[in-house]
Design a protein around this motif. Structure first.
Motif, PDB file in Angstrom:
ATOM      1  N   LEU A   3       0.825  -1.209   0.000  1.00 26.79           N
ATOM      2  CA  LEU A   3       0.000   0.000   0.000  1.00 26.79           C
ATOM      3  C   LEU A   3       0.861   1.262   0.000  1.00 26.79           C
ATOM      4  O   LEU A   3       0.431   2.312  -0.483  1.00 26.79           O
ATOM      5  N   GLY A   4       2.066   1.158   0.539  1.00 24.80           N
ATOM      6  CA  GLY A   4       2.936   2.328   0.588  1.00 24.80           C
ATOM      7  C   GLY A   4       3.922   2.401  -0.553  1.00 24.80           C
ATOM      8  O   GLY A   4       4.694   3.357  -0.653  1.00 24.80           O
ATOM      9  N   LEU A   5       3.894   1.411  -1.450  1.00 27.06           N
ATOM     10  CA  LEU A   5       4.866   1.335  -2.531  1.00 27.06           C
ATOM     11  C   LEU A   5       4.473   2.230  -3.697  1.00 27.06           C
ATOM     12  O   LEU A   5       3.331   2.257  -4.122  1.00 27.06           O
ATOM     13  N   LYS A   6       5.425   2.975  -4.200  1.00 27.42           N
ATOM     14  CA  LYS A   6       5.203   3.820  -5.375  1.00 27.42           C
ATOM     15  C   LYS A   6       6.247   3.452  -6.423  1.00 27.42           C
ATOM     16  O   LYS A   6       7.434   3.681  -6.244  1.00 27.42           O
ATOM     17  N   LEU A   7       5.784   2.854  -7.517  1.00 28.55           N
ATOM     18  CA  LEU A   7       6.681   2.451  -8.587  1.00 28.55           C
ATOM     19  C   LEU A   7       6.443   3.321  -9.817  1.00 28.55           C
ATOM     20  O   LEU A   7       5.314   3.740 -10.068  1.00 28.55           O
ATOM     21  N   PRO A   8       7.483   3.598 -10.614  1.00 21.63           N
ATOM     22  CA  PRO A   8       7.290   4.374 -11.844  1.00 21.63           C
ATOM     23  C   PRO A   8       6.264   3.708 -12.754  1.00 21.63           C
ATOM     24  O   PRO A   8       6.331   2.512 -13.018  1.00 21.63           O
ATOM     25  N   GLY A   9       5.276   4.483 -13.192  1.00 24.02           N
ATOM     26  CA  GLY A   9       4.255   3.948 -14.085  1.00 24.02           C
ATOM     27  C   GLY A   9       3.073   3.341 -13.371  1.00 24.02           C
ATOM     28  O   GLY A   9       2.110   2.932 -14.003  1.00 24.02           O
ATOM     29  N   SER A  10       3.145   3.270 -12.040  1.00 29.74           N
ATOM     30  CA  SER A  10       2.041   2.669 -11.297  1.00 29.74           C
ATOM     31  C   SER A  10       0.932   3.684 -11.082  1.00 29.74           C
ATOM     32  O   SER A  10       1.153   4.890 -11.111  1.00 29.74           O
ATOM     33  N   ASP A  11      -0.276   3.170 -10.843  1.00 31.75           N
ATOM     34  CA  ASP A  11      -1.433   4.028 -10.612  1.00 31.75           C
ATOM     35  C   ASP A  11      -1.276   4.744  -9.269  1.00 31.75           C
ATOM     36  O   ASP A  11      -0.681   4.220  -8.329  1.00 31.75           O
ATOM     37  N   ALA A  12      -1.841   5.964  -9.186  1.00 30.98           N
ATOM     38  CA  ALA A  12      -1.760   6.711  -7.924  1.00 30.98           C
ATOM     39  C   ALA A  12      -2.540   6.012  -6.819  1.00 30.98           C
ATOM     40  O   ALA A  12      -2.285   6.225  -5.639  1.00 30.98           O
ATOM     41  N   ASN A  13      -3.508   5.197  -7.209  1.00 29.85           N
ATOM     42  CA  ASN A  13      -4.309   4.465  -6.231  1.00 29.85           C
ATOM     43  C   ASN A  13      -3.587   3.186  -5.830  1.00 29.85           C
ATOM     44  O   ASN A  13      -3.500   2.249  -6.624  1.00 29.85           O
ATOM     45  N   PRO A  14      -3.073   3.105  -4.607  1.00 31.36           N
ATOM     46  CA  PRO A  14      -2.305   1.911  -4.218  1.00 31.36           C
ATOM     47  C   PRO A  14      -3.144   0.652  -4.099  1.00 31.36           C
ATOM     48  O   PRO A  14      -2.607  -0.448  -4.034  1.00 31.36           O
ATOM     49  N   ARG A  15      -4.465   0.809  -4.062  1.00 34.95           N
ATOM     50  CA  ARG A  15      -5.335  -0.368  -3.952  1.00 34.95           C
ATOM     51  C   ARG A  15      -5.777  -0.900  -5.319  1.00 34.95           C
ATOM     52  O   ARG A  15      -6.488  -1.892  -5.403  1.00 34.95           O
ATOM     53  N   SER A  16      -5.366  -0.232  -6.390  1.00 42.21           N
ATOM     54  CA  SER A  16      -5.759  -0.676  -7.723  1.00 42.21           C
ATOM     55  C   SER A  16      -5.122  -2.029  -8.053  1.00 42.21           C
ATOM     56  O   SER A  16      -3.958  -2.284  -7.748  1.00 42.21           O
ATOM     57  N   LEU A  17      -5.903  -2.894  -8.684  1.00 38.82           N
ATOM     58  CA  LEU A  17      -5.412  -4.201  -9.102  1.00 38.82           C
ATOM     59  C   LEU A  17      -4.813  -4.182 -10.502  1.00 38.82           C
ATOM     60  O   LEU A  17      -4.305  -5.195 -10.975  1.00 38.82           O
ATOM     61  N   GLU A  18      -4.886  -3.022 -11.156  1.00 42.63           N
ATOM     62  CA  GLU A  18      -4.323  -2.908 -12.496  1.00 42.63           C
ATOM     63  C   GLU A  18      -2.817  -3.182 -12.460  1.00 42.63           C
ATOM     64  O   GLU A  18      -2.089  -2.615 -11.634  1.00 42.63           O
ATOM     65  N   PRO A  19      -2.312  -4.035 -13.349  1.00 42.44           N
ATOM     66  CA  PRO A  19      -0.869  -4.308 -13.369  1.00 42.44           C
ATOM     67  C   PRO A  19      -0.080  -3.110 -13.883  1.00 42.44           C
ATOM     68  O   PRO A  19      -0.606  -2.297 -14.657  1.00 42.44           O
ATOM     69  N   ILE A  20       1.154  -2.997 -13.450  1.00 40.93           N
ATOM     70  CA  ILE A  20       2.027  -1.938 -13.940  1.00 40.93           C
ATOM     71  C   ILE A  20       2.421  -2.276 -15.376  1.00 40.93           C
ATOM     72  O   ILE A  20       2.865  -3.395 -15.654  1.00 40.93           O
ATOM     73  N   PRO A  21       2.240  -1.358 -16.319  1.00 42.73           N
ATOM     74  CA  PRO A  21       2.549  -1.668 -17.723  1.00 42.73           C
ATOM     75  C   PRO A  21       4.065  -1.781 -17.956  1.00 42.73           C
ATOM     76  O   PRO A  21       4.834  -0.923 -17.539  1.00 42.73           O
ATOM     77  N   PHE A  22       4.463  -2.842 -18.619  1.00 40.62           N
ATOM     78  CA  PHE A  22       5.856  -3.047 -18.995  1.00 40.62           C
ATOM     79  C   PHE A  22       5.891  -3.367 -20.488  1.00 40.62           C
ATOM     80  O   PHE A  22       5.845  -4.530 -20.880  1.00 40.62           O
ATOM     81  N   PRO A  23       5.947  -2.349 -21.349  1.00 42.55           N
ATOM     82  CA  PRO A  23       5.937  -2.601 -22.798  1.00 42.55           C
ATOM     83  C   PRO A  23       7.183  -3.360 -23.249  1.00 42.55           C
ATOM     84  O   PRO A  23       8.278  -3.160 -22.717  1.00 42.55           O
ATOM     85  N   VAL A  24       6.989  -4.231 -24.227  1.00 44.44           N
ATOM     86  CA  VAL A  24       8.111  -5.010 -24.766  1.00 44.44           C
ATOM     87  C   VAL A  24       8.894  -4.142 -25.746  1.00 44.44           C
ATOM     88  O   VAL A  24       8.315  -3.601 -26.699  1.00 44.44           O
ATOM     89  N   PRO A  25      10.200  -3.964 -25.536  1.00 43.13           N
ATOM     90  CA  PRO A  25      10.995  -3.165 -26.479  1.00 43.13           C
ATOM     91  C   PRO A  25      10.920  -3.744 -27.888  1.00 43.13           C
ATOM     92  O   PRO A  25      10.871  -4.962 -28.073  1.00 43.13           O
TER      93      PRO A  25
END
Length: 362
Positions: A123-145
């Motif tokens: 809940l306290g983790l903030k990763l680049p590209g992550s949603d501002a809502n820490p409870r969101s179940l949406e995965p962090i996008p990792f586009p394939v180069p």
């Protein structure tokens, strides 16, 4: 659980050609339904290539299922299809013992507050590209180069045997008292080739690690056919110089052995120590392995023989490798790799040449 059926006119044989762009597999991947508040567990897609064959892909929610679970599911599904007869129903209880699933969660020991520690951390983790809502179940996008290519490399059973003999003999004064496993040897050798192919400098920090099955390591142990997510991970931080030396493979194998032996002290205790577990210094190169040579990925025979090819697409981003048993040889190992084209060419040269020298020297 969801599923799709699709048809493609693309070149089926190209899907398991020697080297191709990693992104070429993605049109055939099953789309897992995920929103802020709801996430599916598992989704399949079957893509038909007329007059050629078909591809089965799955996307799973790793919070619920791990690699052993999905491998058991695929092999059980294949067994049912392979033995299907008109008006004959196969229930889980009639599956062979090695495929009979276990869903009993009552045998799992208490985690002593571990769940809340992990939830608070996430809940306290903030990763680049992550949603501002820490409870969101949406995965962090990792586009394939767009510029990375996929290739598969193989160790024969004899390669593993000779590699083990060479590395074991290099340890003097009994510093290594137990032979290295097939998994450890294949991972260590591939890791060293990757570090060299990427041209890492001596002082570059490299973090490598593994994920292990907790089923046999809990007290009491769980059934090896337990369906769920029952894994933990461990890693080690080293300088690339240690891996670039002539003794690099043996060094990596020894560190991997130490990690595996550490799990015997209690996986729940290790899990407590790993919060927070995603803190990484800037500039550190992380190389991980997905899968193992013990899941039986090529055992999913639906009645037409073994799959022509199996790949793990989660390695398409980041710096990881995949491992599974060889399709055609008992005791062999198959390594999947995604790298930039020039890195792949260098890796292939190092990998093949190293094994050629090994075969001729012992």
């Amino acid at each position: 659980m969801g599923g799709n059926v699709a048809e493609s006119n693309e070149d089926f044989d190209h899907l398991y050609s020697e080297v191709r762009y990693a992104s070429e597999s993605h049109p055939y991947l099953a789309p897992l339904s995920v929103s802020d508040t709801k996430a599916s567990i598992l989704c399949f897609q079957i893509t038909l290539f007329p007059n050629k064959g078909f591809a089965i892909s799955y996307t799973l929610n790793h919070a619920v299922l791990d690699g052993r679970s999905i491998s058991l599911f695929m092999n059980s599904w294949a067994y049912i299809c392979r033995n299907l007869e008109e008006n004959v129903k196969i229930s889980p209880s009639s599956l062979p013992e090695e495929l009979n699933p276990s869903f009993d969660r009552t045998v799992i020991p208490g985690s002593e507050g571990l769940e809340m520690r992990y939830l608070d951390y996430w809940l306290g983790l903030k990763l680049p590209g992550s949603d501002a809502n820490p409870r969101s179940l949406e995965p962090i996008p990792f586009p394939v180069p767009a510029d990375v290519v996929r290739a598969t490399f193989e160790f024969s059973r004899e390669d593993i045997k000779k590699l083990g003999e060479r590395e074991f003999s290099r340890f003097e004064n009994g510093n290594q008292t137990k032979p290295f496993s097939t998994f450890v040897l294949a991972y260590a050798y591939t890791l060293v080739c990757m570090v060299k192919a990427k041209g890492l400098k001596n002082n570059t920090k490299v973090k490598f690690g593994l994920t292990t099955d907790c089923r046999p390591r809990l007290n009491p142990p769980l059934s090896r056919n337990y369906i769920g997510n029952c894994v933990t991970s461990c890693d080690v931080l080293v300088e690339a110089e240690q891996l670039l030396k002539e003794t690099g493979v043996g060094y990596a194998a020894k560190r991997l052995n130490e990690m595996i032996e550490g799990f015997e002290n209690g996986v729940l205790e290790i899990a407590k120590e790993k919060v927070p577990f995603m803190d990484v210094e800037p500039g550190v190169r992380i190389i991980l392995v997905a899968g193992t040579n013990r899941f039986g990925k090529y055992g999913a025979d639906f009645g037409w023989g073994k799959p022509a090819n199996v790949e793990i697409t989660t390695i398409d981003v980041g710096e990881s490798l995949s491992m599974m048993e060889s399709r055609d040889e008992s005791g062999g190992v198959e390594i999947g790799l995604v790298l930039k084209k020039h890195e792949m060419e260098m890796f292939a040269s190092l990998f093949v040449h190293g094994l050629k020298v090994l075969r001729s020297s012992l």
